[in-house]
Design a protein around this motif. Structure first.
Motif, PDB file in Angstrom:
ATOM      1  N   ALA A 100       0.503  -0.993   0.043  1.00 27.82           N
ATOM      2  CA  ALA A 100       0.077  -0.138  -0.115  1.00 27.82           C
ATOM      3  C   ALA A 100       0.704   1.056   0.044  1.00 27.82           C
ATOM      4  N   GLY A 101       2.135   1.176   0.302  1.00 31.64           N
ATOM      5  CA  GLY A 101       2.764   1.784   0.130  1.00 31.64           C
ATOM      6  C   GLY A 101       4.105   1.859   0.955  1.00 31.64           C
ATOM      7  N   TYR A 102       5.107   2.653   1.631  1.00 31.96           N
ATOM      8  CA  TYR A 102       6.796   2.810   1.095  1.00 31.96           C
ATOM      9  C   TYR A 102       6.854   4.064   2.497  1.00 31.96           C
ATOM     10  N   LEU A 103       7.664   3.836   3.729  1.00 34.69           N
ATOM     11  CA  LEU A 103       8.572   5.101   4.671  1.00 34.69           C
ATOM     12  C   LEU A 103       9.455   4.727   4.109  1.00 34.69           C
ATOM     13  N   LEU A 104      10.220   5.554   4.058  1.00 31.00           N
ATOM     14  CA  LEU A 104      11.625   5.870   4.593  1.00 31.00           C
ATOM     15  C   LEU A 104      12.051   6.506   5.436  1.00 31.00           C
ATOM     16  N   LYS A 105      13.014   5.779   6.484  1.00 32.94           N
ATOM     17  CA  LYS A 105      13.152   5.510   7.424  1.00 32.94           C
ATOM     18  C   LYS A 105      14.173   7.000   7.554  1.00 32.94           C
ATOM     19  N   PRO A 106      14.832   7.950   9.152  1.00 30.83           N
ATOM     20  CA  PRO A 106      14.159   7.767  10.192  1.00 30.83           C
ATOM     21  C   PRO A 106      11.840   8.831   9.782  1.00 30.83           C
ATOM     22  N   ILE A 107      10.914   7.956  10.319  1.00 29.07           N
ATOM     23  CA  ILE A 107       9.631   8.259   9.886  1.00 29.07           C
ATOM     24  C   ILE A 107       9.360   9.921  10.735  1.00 29.07           C
ATOM     25  N   SER A 108      10.180  10.016  11.286  1.00 24.65           N
ATOM     26  CA  SER A 108       9.748  11.434  11.625  1.00 24.65           C
ATOM     27  C   SER A 108      10.148  12.332  11.048  1.00 24.65           C
ATOM     28  N   ARG A 109      10.810  11.918  10.041  1.00 28.27           N
ATOM     29  CA  ARG A 109      10.734  12.880   8.406  1.00 28.27           C
ATOM     30  C   ARG A 109      10.158  12.341   7.413  1.00 28.27           C
ATOM     31  N   GLU A 110       8.794  11.406   7.663  1.00 29.07           N
ATOM     32  CA  GLU A 110       7.808  11.280   6.565  1.00 29.07           C
ATOM     33  C   GLU A 110       7.135  11.763   6.809  1.00 29.07           C
ATOM     34  N   LEU A 111       6.528  12.730   7.960  1.00 29.63           N
ATOM     35  CA  LEU A 111       5.108  12.803   9.001  1.00 29.63           C
ATOM     36  C   LEU A 111       4.146  12.611   7.315  1.00 29.63           C
ATOM     37  N   PRO A 112       4.516  13.714   6.818  1.00 33.62           N
ATOM     38  CA  PRO A 112       3.498  13.889   5.663  1.00 33.62           C
ATOM     39  C   PRO A 112       3.059  12.586   4.661  1.00 33.62           C
ATOM     40  N   GLN A 113       3.765  12.088   4.587  1.00 39.10           N
ATOM     41  CA  GLN A 113       3.850  10.644   3.523  1.00 39.10           C
ATOM     42  C   GLN A 113       3.192   9.892   4.769  1.00 39.10           C
ATOM     43  N   LEU A 114       3.312   9.953   5.933  1.00 37.82           N
ATOM     44  CA  LEU A 114       3.107   8.915   6.875  1.00 37.82           C
ATOM     45  C   LEU A 114       1.082   9.096   6.723  1.00 37.82           C
ATOM     46  N   LEU A 115       0.783  10.287   7.100  1.00 40.71           N
ATOM     47  CA  LEU A 115      -0.600  10.949   6.987  1.00 40.71           C
ATOM     48  C   LEU A 115      -1.082  10.561   5.652  1.00 40.71           C
ATOM     49  N   ASP A 116      -0.395  10.634   4.289  1.00 41.77           N
ATOM     50  CA  ASP A 116      -1.503  10.229   2.803  1.00 41.77           C
ATOM     51  C   ASP A 116      -1.491   8.588   2.787  1.00 41.77           C
TER      52      ASP A 116
END
Length: 242
Positions: A100-116
């Motif tokens: 369903a998607g990918y998130l690059l670590k660290p997650i703290s830099r990817e919060l907008p992508q996490l919400l999306d």
């Protein structure tokens, strides 16, 4: 809602857990989070109907994320899987299991992508919030916390100018949003008008009685004779769908 986090790095698990706990989507922030340190540990516990979303690290020990996802897909073809990775180079390998998607670590830099990703993966769940006005500001109330809505409360009469949200926990929340507007906003949800200006959350019902509903919090709500057949039909339809 139940969300699994599968990652062999304790720091990464804790970081994602904190991001979800502080998420602006109430249904996600209040979800049950289950943490696993390996693919083997997760698969030993895995039940397809008991998880709504999986965050899965690609690079792990003996059983990596791709192999874990392949095992998941043999049991659950459509369960949303979001891969966690420290490098975009590993993303291509995961497409064979339809993530369903990918998130690059660290997650703290990817919060907008996490919400999306959360909005795309869980459209029917994260949207289950009633937005109402209280003293000029908007607040959102998760559907699951609502017992019923009416135009009279123990602290105020809302009438046509407002309404009162009765929560399962026992609190009453007078709001400025009209009862008519609340009914409109909840028209596609599992709510039914069982009496004049009385809207019940069918998920809050413990039992249908001859003259009303017994709620899970112990309260009793009347059902008018005029609306009884329609209301009973709505409740039985709700039970069959659940």
């Amino acid at each position: 809602m139940k969300i699994a986090i599968v990652d062999d790095e304790a720091k990464a698990r804790e970081e994602l857990q904190q991001a979800l706990r502080s998420c602006e989507l109430a249904a996600v922030a209040q979800a049950e989070l289950r943490l696993f340190s390996s693919g083997e540990e997760f698969l030993a516990d895995f039940q397809p109907d008991a998880i709504d979303l999986i965050f899965l690290d690609i690079r792990m020990g003996n059983l990596d994320g791709i192999e874990t996802a392949q095992a998941i897909r043999r049991q659950a073809e459509r369960l949303p899987i979001v891969f966690l990775t420290s490098s975009a180079d590993y993303a291509l390998a995961g497409y064979q299991v339809f993530p369903a998607g990918y998130l690059l670590k660290p997650i703290s830099r990817e919060l907008p992508q996490l919400l999306d990703i959360l909005r795309r993966c869980l459209p029917g769940i994260v949207a289950r919030e009633l937005a109402v006005q209280v003293n000029g500001r908007e607040i959102k109330i998760p559907y699951g916390s609502i017992a019923y809505v009416d135009v009279k409360g123990s602290h105020r009469t809302g009438g046509r100018r407002g309404s009162v949200i009765h929560l399962l926990a026992g609190e009453t929340l007078p709001v400025d949003t009209s009862y008519t507007d609340v009914v409109t906003m909840l028209s596609t949800a599992d709510f039914a008008e069982c009496y004049n200006h009385l809207l019940v959350n069918l998920a809050a019902v413990a039992a249908l009685q001859e003259d009303g509903f017994a709620l899970k919090n112990g309260e009793q709500l009347p059902i008018s004779r005029r609306l009884y057949r329609e209301t009973a039909h709505s409740y039985m339809d709700y039970l069959l769908r659940k």
